[in-house]
Design a protein around this motif. Structure first.
Motif, mmCIF file in Angstrom:
data_model
loop_
_atom_site.group_PDB
_atom_site.id
_atom_site.type_symbol
_atom_site.label_atom_id
_atom_site.label_comp_id
_atom_site.label_asym_id
_atom_site.label_seq_id
_atom_site.Cartn_x
_atom_site.Cartn_y
_atom_site.Cartn_z
ATOM 1 N N ASP A 18 0.827 -1.211 0.000
ATOM 2 C CA ASP A 18 0.000 0.000 0.000
ATOM 3 C C ASP A 18 0.862 1.262 0.000
ATOM 4 O O ASP A 18 0.608 2.201 -0.754
ATOM 5 N N GLY A 19 1.874 1.281 0.843
ATOM 6 C CA GLY A 19 2.760 2.452 0.914
ATOM 7 C C GLY A 19 3.522 2.664 -0.379
ATOM 8 O O GLY A 19 3.617 3.792 -0.879
ATOM 9 N N ILE A 20 4.042 1.598 -0.933
ATOM 10 C CA ILE A 20 4.786 1.692 -2.194
ATOM 11 C C ILE A 20 3.868 2.191 -3.304
ATOM 12 O O ILE A 20 4.241 3.045 -4.109
ATOM 13 N N ARG A 21 2.639 1.682 -3.346
ATOM 14 C CA ARG A 21 1.676 2.122 -4.361
ATOM 15 C C ARG A 21 1.362 3.607 -4.210
ATOM 16 O O ARG A 21 1.316 4.345 -5.199
ATOM 17 N N PHE A 23 3.247 6.056 -2.893
ATOM 18 C CA PHE A 23 4.382 6.870 -3.338
ATOM 19 C C PHE A 23 4.614 6.728 -4.840
ATOM 20 O O PHE A 23 4.991 7.695 -5.510
ATOM 21 N N SER A 24 4.351 5.543 -5.385
ATOM 22 C CA SER A 24 4.458 5.347 -6.835
ATOM 23 C C SER A 24 3.492 6.258 -7.569
ATOM 24 O O SER A 24 3.848 6.877 -8.575
ATOM 25 N N ASN A 25 2.275 6.345 -7.068
ATOM 26 C CA ASN A 25 1.273 7.207 -7.703
ATOM 27 C C ASN A 25 1.706 8.670 -7.675
ATOM 28 O O ASN A 25 1.472 9.402 -8.638
ATOM 29 N N GLN A 26 2.328 9.105 -6.595
ATOM 30 C CA GLN A 26 2.838 10.482 -6.517
ATOM 31 C C GLN A 26 3.913 10.713 -7.584
ATOM 32 O O GLN A 26 3.889 11.724 -8.290
ATOM 33 N N LEU A 27 4.842 9.776 -7.694
ATOM 34 C CA LEU A 27 5.931 9.926 -8.668
ATOM 35 C C LEU A 27 5.432 9.858 -10.100
ATOM 36 O O LEU A 27 5.918 10.581 -10.971
ATOM 37 N N LYS A 28 4.449 9.003 -10.354
ATOM 38 C CA LYS A 28 3.946 8.821 -11.719
ATOM 39 C C LYS A 28 3.243 10.066 -12.257
ATOM 40 O O LYS A 28 3.054 10.186 -13.464
ATOM 41 N N LYS A 29 2.886 10.992 -11.389
ATOM 42 C CA LYS A 29 2.268 12.240 -11.848
ATOM 43 C C LYS A 29 3.272 13.091 -12.628
ATOM 44 O O LYS A 29 2.883 13.918 -13.440
ATOM 45 N N MET A 137 13.091 -1.500 2.589
ATOM 46 C CA MET A 137 13.953 -0.532 1.902
ATOM 47 C C MET A 137 13.283 0.010 0.651
ATOM 48 O O MET A 137 13.443 1.174 0.307
ATOM 49 N N ARG A 138 12.497 -0.821 0.000
ATOM 50 C CA ARG A 138 11.780 -0.357 -1.191
ATOM 51 C C ARG A 138 10.801 0.763 -0.830
ATOM 52 O O ARG A 138 10.697 1.764 -1.533
ATOM 53 N N LEU A 139 10.089 0.596 0.285
ATOM 54 C CA LEU A 139 9.167 1.640 0.739
ATOM 55 C C LEU A 139 9.930 2.907 1.124
ATOM 56 O O LEU A 139 9.532 4.013 0.751
#
Length: 151
Positions: A18-21, A23-29, A137-139
């Motif tokens: 959930d956390g990775i998703r 932050f991924s959504n933030q970066l993908k913007k 570490m990924r998160l």
């Protein structure tokens, strides 16, 4: 610019996913984001140093197959250079201004990265002198990237 994360091992915990998703959504913007998850090797209990090196080499071959020379590569290593979020932000924005097309971050398995993989990196970075599970570490990396690119 593309942000690529190559990591060994699967995320098993829902809270990490959930956390990775998020932050991924933030970066993908703002950036093209690619997450490459590679299988890890099972490490037998009480494995010898020779066995551990073979495991890192096998995982390393998988990592190397996903890298190219055009990428600016950061290897996450406990003995890498520590930096603040602001320093990381300045470095990433500088690479973007200089026209770097792909910035890649490498996260090894539970034994770390092979020497061959580390030798291909432009920089070795560390988020702490402490050891974190590679899934966590990924998160942490995703959170720091989101923070660094927002500065």
């Amino acid at each position: 610019m593309k942000i690529k994360i190559i990591c060994v091992g699967k995320i098993k915990e829902k809270y990490l996913e959930d956390g990775i998703r998020d932050f991924s959504n933030q970066l993908k913007k703002h950036y093209d984001l690619e997450m490459i998850e590679l299988p890890d090797e099972k490490t037998p209990q009480g494995a010898s140093l020779v066995m551990e090196n073979k495991i890192k080499e096998a995982e390393g071959k998988r990592i190397l197959s996903k890298m190219s020379q055009e990428e600016y590569i950061f290897a996450l290593c406990i003995d890498g250079k520590q930096m603040s979020t602001e320093t990381l932000s300045k470095k990433l924005h500088r690479l973007e201004r200089e026209g770097t097309e792909i910035i890649t971050f490498l996260i090894g398995g539970s034994l770390g990265l092979s020497d061959e993989v580390v030798s291909k990196a432009k920089e070795k970075i560390s988020f702490s002198a402490m050891t974190f599970p590679h899934q966590l570490m990924r998160l942490i990396l995703m959170e720091q990237l989101a923070a660094a690119f927002s500065l």
